[in-house]
Design a protein around this motif. Structure first.
Motif, PDB file in Angstrom:
ATOM      1  N   THR A  68       0.867  -1.100  -0.061  1.00 30.50           N
ATOM      2  CA  THR A  68      -0.086   0.202  -0.097  1.00 30.50           C
ATOM      3  C   THR A  68       0.921   1.333   0.162  1.00 30.50           C
ATOM      4  O   THR A  68       0.538   2.181  -0.746  1.00 30.50           O
ATOM      5  CB  THR A  68      -0.928  -0.010   1.176  1.00 30.50           C
ATOM      6  N   THR A  69       1.865   1.360   0.822  1.00 31.50           N
ATOM      7  CA  THR A  69       2.764   2.306   0.841  1.00 31.50           C
ATOM      8  C   THR A  69       3.440   2.568  -0.286  1.00 31.50           C
ATOM      9  O   THR A  69       3.676   3.643  -0.897  1.00 31.50           O
ATOM     10  CB  THR A  69       3.712   2.413   2.113  1.00 31.50           C
ATOM     11  N   GLN A  72       1.223   4.053  -3.041  1.00 27.16           N
ATOM     12  CA  GLN A  72       1.019   5.382  -2.683  1.00 27.16           C
ATOM     13  C   GLN A  72       1.986   6.358  -3.201  1.00 27.16           C
ATOM     14  O   GLN A  72       2.032   7.300  -3.732  1.00 27.16           O
ATOM     15  CB  GLN A  72       0.756   5.595  -1.444  1.00 27.16           C
ATOM     16  N   LYS A  73       3.359   6.054  -2.899  1.00 29.45           N
ATOM     17  CA  LYS A  73       4.604   6.874  -3.232  1.00 29.45           C
ATOM     18  C   LYS A  73       4.784   6.574  -4.475  1.00 29.45           C
ATOM     19  O   LYS A  73       4.999   7.939  -5.076  1.00 29.45           O
ATOM     20  CB  LYS A  73       5.549   5.933  -2.704  1.00 29.45           C
ATOM     21  N   TRP A  74       4.345   5.747  -5.338  1.00 31.14           N
ATOM     22  CA  TRP A  74       4.478   5.517  -6.891  1.00 31.14           C
ATOM     23  C   TRP A  74       3.489   6.698  -7.429  1.00 31.14           C
ATOM     24  O   TRP A  74       3.953   7.579  -8.197  1.00 31.14           O
ATOM     25  CB  TRP A  74       4.492   4.201  -7.417  1.00 31.14           C
ATOM     26  N   ASN A  75       2.398   6.515  -6.858  1.00 28.25           N
ATOM     27  CA  ASN A  75       1.227   7.415  -7.716  1.00 28.25           C
ATOM     28  C   ASN A  75       1.620   8.987  -7.256  1.00 28.25           C
ATOM     29  O   ASN A  75       1.341   9.814  -8.148  1.00 28.25           O
ATOM     30  CB  ASN A  75      -0.078   7.007  -7.035  1.00 28.25           C
ATOM     31  N   TYR A  76       2.078   9.446  -5.924  1.00 29.56           N
ATOM     32  CA  TYR A  76       2.382  10.592  -5.952  1.00 29.56           C
ATOM     33  C   TYR A  76       3.361  11.170  -6.621  1.00 29.56           C
ATOM     34  O   TYR A  76       3.456  12.355  -7.289  1.00 29.56           O
ATOM     35  CB  TYR A  76       2.618  10.669  -4.378  1.00 29.56           C
TER      36      TYR A  76
END
Length: 172
Positions: A68-69, A72-76
């Motif tokens: 999940t983390t 999220q980091k990739w998308n950001y």
């Protein structure tokens, strides 16, 4: 690396000089400065597998938290890069148009190519061996991970343990 250069030099001596002049980062994936979401691939499955390689041994809950983390980091990061590149393109449209100024000529017909005899006579074969289907096995030896050899407590030799020892010292 030098072995490959001698092979290139045998084909055409100008190739080695050209590659050395432009620098490794222009033609080698290992030396590339491009950030492709922490891994050097365009396939999303390979990217995820490469990123979670060390987290696979975690318990399920911790693995899901890690994934999940990571997503999220990739998308950001990707969203931030997209916004920045849109702003750069919108501000400087002349720079974008300059990319298409240089004409790119297509190759001529293959029958008109001039290939040296020593190049055309060289036979290139596919690699030997067959890649087995499925997930690759982890490199585990007798004592756990590869490189961590077991030492026998009786004869003090590596490669086996006391239960399977065949070199038991004789008593006097």
């Amino acid at each position: 690396m030098l072995g490959h250069y001698t092979g290139l030099e045998a084909i055409d001596s100008r190739v080695k000089t050209y590659l050395m002049d432009i620098g490794y980062d222009k033609w080698s994936r290992a030396h590339s400065k491009a950030n492709r979401t922490m891994t050097m691939t365009l396939n999303i499955a390979e990217s995820v597998n490469a990123a979670n390689k060390h987290a696979r041994d975690l318990p399920v809950v911790n693995l899901l938290d890690f994934m999940t983390t990571l997503i999220q980091k990739w998308n950001y990061t990707n969203q931030k890069d997209a916004v920045e590149s849109f702003i750069k393109i919108g501000v400087n449209i002349d720079y974008l148009l300059k990319t298409y100024e240089i004409p790119v000529n297509p190759l001529s017909d293959e029958t008109t190519w001039q290939i040296p005899e020593h190049v055309s006579s060289e036979v290139v074969l596919p690699p030997k061996g067959k890649i087995k289907p499925g997930r690759p096995k982890k490199n585990k030896g007798i004592g756990g991970w590869k490189g961590n050899a077991v030492t026998c407590a009786l004869c003090v030799k590596k490669g086996h343990h006391r239960r399977t020892c065949r070199n038991i010292p004789k008593r006097d």
